[in-house]
Design a protein around this motif. Structure first.
Motif, short mmCIF file in Angstrom:
data_model
loop_
_atom_site.label_atom_id
_atom_site.label_comp_id
_atom_site.label_asym_id
_atom_site.label_seq_id
_atom_site.Cartn_x
_atom_site.Cartn_y
_atom_site.Cartn_z
N SER A 28 0.83 -1.21 0.00
CA SER A 28 0.00 0.00 0.00
C SER A 28 0.86 1.25 0.00
CB SER A 28 -0.93 0.01 1.23
OG SER A 28 -1.81 -1.07 1.20
N GLU A 29 1.93 1.26 0.80
CA GLU A 29 2.81 2.42 0.89
C GLU A 29 3.54 2.67 -0.42
OE1 GLU A 29 4.59 5.75 2.70
OE2 GLU A 29 2.82 4.55 3.15
N LEU A 30 3.92 1.60 -1.09
CA LEU A 30 4.59 1.74 -2.38
C LEU A 30 3.70 2.47 -3.39
CD1 LEU A 30 6.40 -1.69 -2.88
CD2 LEU A 30 7.48 0.56 -2.76
N PHE A 31 2.42 2.07 -3.42
CA PHE A 31 1.51 2.70 -4.38
C PHE A 31 1.04 4.07 -3.91
CE2 PHE A 31 1.40 -1.52 -6.20
CZ PHE A 31 1.33 -1.25 -7.55
N ASN A 32 1.14 4.35 -2.62
CA ASN A 32 0.84 5.70 -2.14
C ASN A 32 1.94 6.66 -2.57
OD1 ASN A 32 -1.58 5.13 -0.86
ND2 ASN A 32 -0.61 4.66 1.10
N LEU A 40 7.05 3.82 -10.34
CA LEU A 40 7.70 2.71 -9.64
C LEU A 40 8.85 2.13 -10.46
CD1 LEU A 40 4.92 0.62 -7.86
CD2 LEU A 40 7.10 1.34 -6.89
N LEU A 41 8.74 2.17 -11.77
CA LEU A 41 9.79 1.61 -12.61
C LEU A 41 11.12 2.34 -12.45
CD1 LEU A 41 7.88 0.86 -15.95
CD2 LEU A 41 8.78 -0.79 -14.30
N ASP A 42 11.04 3.61 -12.01
CA ASP A 42 12.26 4.40 -11.86
C ASP A 42 12.84 4.38 -10.44
OD1 ASP A 42 12.28 5.24 -14.49
OD2 ASP A 42 10.99 6.96 -14.09
N VAL A 43 12.16 3.69 -9.52
CA VAL A 43 12.60 3.73 -8.13
C VAL A 43 13.91 2.96 -7.95
CG1 VAL A 43 11.45 1.62 -7.30
CG2 VAL A 43 11.73 3.57 -5.76
N THR A 44 14.73 3.43 -7.01
CA THR A 44 16.02 2.79 -6.76
C THR A 44 15.99 2.05 -5.42
OG1 THR A 44 16.92 4.71 -5.58
CG2 THR A 44 17.18 4.66 -7.98
N GLU A 45 16.97 1.18 -5.22
CA GLU A 45 17.05 0.45 -3.95
C GLU A 45 17.21 1.41 -2.79
OE1 GLU A 45 19.62 -2.91 -3.50
OE2 GLU A 45 19.27 -3.64 -5.54
N GLU A 46 17.99 2.47 -3.00
CA GLU A 46 18.22 3.46 -1.94
C GLU A 46 16.91 4.13 -1.52
OE1 GLU A 46 19.96 3.24 -4.73
OE2 GLU A 46 21.89 2.54 -3.94
N GLU A 47 16.06 4.44 -2.49
CA GLU A 47 14.77 5.07 -2.18
C GLU A 47 13.85 4.09 -1.47
OE1 GLU A 47 14.16 8.30 -5.79
OE2 GLU A 47 13.93 6.18 -6.25
N LEU A 48 13.90 2.83 -1.84
CA LEU A 48 13.05 1.82 -1.23
C LEU A 48 13.43 1.56 0.23
CD1 LEU A 48 12.88 -0.74 -4.18
CD2 LEU A 48 10.99 0.66 -3.31
N ALA A 50 14.56 3.54 2.27
CA ALA A 50 14.16 4.67 3.11
C ALA A 50 12.71 4.55 3.58
CB ALA A 50 14.33 5.98 2.33
N ILE A 51 11.95 3.61 3.01
CA ILE A 51 10.56 3.39 3.40
C ILE A 51 10.50 2.43 4.58
CG2 ILE A 51 8.31 2.54 2.65
CD1 ILE A 51 9.09 3.28 -0.20
N LYS A 52 9.74 2.79 5.59
CA LYS A 52 9.60 1.96 6.79
C LYS A 52 9.13 0.55 6.41
CE LYS A 52 7.12 1.68 11.20
NZ LYS A 52 6.09 2.31 12.06
N GLY A 53 9.83 -0.45 6.91
CA GLY A 53 9.44 -1.83 6.68
C GLY A 53 10.15 -2.49 5.51
N ASN A 56 17.09 -4.15 2.99
CA ASN A 56 17.88 -4.42 1.78
C ASN A 56 17.33 -5.60 0.98
OD1 ASN A 56 19.76 -2.33 2.18
ND2 ASN A 56 20.94 -3.58 3.61
N VAL A 57 16.91 -6.65 1.68
CA VAL A 57 16.42 -7.85 0.99
C VAL A 57 15.14 -7.54 0.22
CG1 VAL A 57 15.53 -10.18 1.27
CG2 VAL A 57 17.49 -9.43 2.62
N LYS A 58 14.17 -6.91 0.89
CA LYS A 58 12.91 -6.59 0.22
C LYS A 58 13.13 -5.59 -0.91
CE LYS A 58 9.41 -7.65 3.71
NZ LYS A 58 8.86 -8.78 2.94
N ALA A 59 14.05 -4.66 -0.72
CA ALA A 59 14.35 -3.69 -1.76
C ALA A 59 14.86 -4.41 -3.01
CB ALA A 59 15.36 -2.67 -1.26
#
Length: 202
Positions: A28-32, A40-48, A50-53, A56-59
């Motif tokens: 839900s937070e990703l789509f918010n 979303l296609l342009d998002v980087t691991e570093e930006e991910l 930074a999101i609570k929860g 590194n693995v989930k990113a």
């Protein structure tokens, strides 16, 4: 022939990849934060991260899922067009329910269509925190023609403070230098808004 991937299919792919429930906080937070597939296609691991929860693995899992999506044509979603401050308020009206202040930037193309929405920071508006560098970084990266910034007042009153005015003027000047016009700064309250452009501060 490759199949088109729409938003619903993409959300299902992320849910499966992350082994999360359909209504999980992370999905839900990703789509918010990134309302369209394009964002979303342009998002980087570093930006991910930074999101609570999201660690590194989930990113890494999310980025892997994005790579799969890039192999298929993406169903293009109709972009929201900003014609006036009321349109900006309509697009961001959910911000009136936030318990804390959030400062967001909308990147627009030459047709005033929203290319992306990004939360720059959360907390009380302060010119030392709302730095032009952070506000315009994504706008420049995506070659946006113009931008609209907005923030909410949890108190319910959209009346701009002197700090709001100061931030608006500072960002407006920065936009002129960087070649990305700041069209407006919208302050969102409970069921109402104030356009600092209409107030003459831009």
């Amino acid at each position: 022939m490759k199949n088109f991937i729409d938003k619903t299919t993409f959300q299902s792919l992320l849910t499966t990849t992350l082994r999360e429930k359909d209504d999980s906080y992370i999905v839900s937070e990703l789509f918010n934060r990134y309302p369209s597939i394009q964002e979303l296609l342009d998002v980087t691991e570093e930006e991910l991260v930074a999101i609570k929860g999201i660690g590194n693995v989930k990113a890494q899992q999310i980025v892997s899922a994005l790579k799969l999506v890039r192999l298929n044509p993406v169903c293009t979603e109709e972009r929201f067009t900003i014609r006036n401050p009321e349109d900006a308020y309509e697009y961001l009206s959910d911000m009136q329910y936030l318990q804390r202040e959030e400062f967001v930037v909308l990147g627009l193309n030459t047709k005033n269509e929203i290319m992306f929405k990004k939360t720059v920071f959360t907390g009380s508006l302060n010119s030392s925190i709302v730095h032009p560098r952070e506000t315009f970084k994504e706008l420049i990266r995506r070659s946006c023609a113009s931008a609209i910034v907005a923030h909410n007042h949890p108190s319910g009153s959209p009346t701009p403070s002197q700090e709001d005015v100061h931030v608006t003027k500072r960002l407006g000047e920065a936009g002129k230098v960087l070649g990305v016009e700041l069209l407006d700064h919208v302050v969102i309250g409970a069921g109402s808004y104030v356009s600092l452009k209409e107030k003459g501060y831009l």
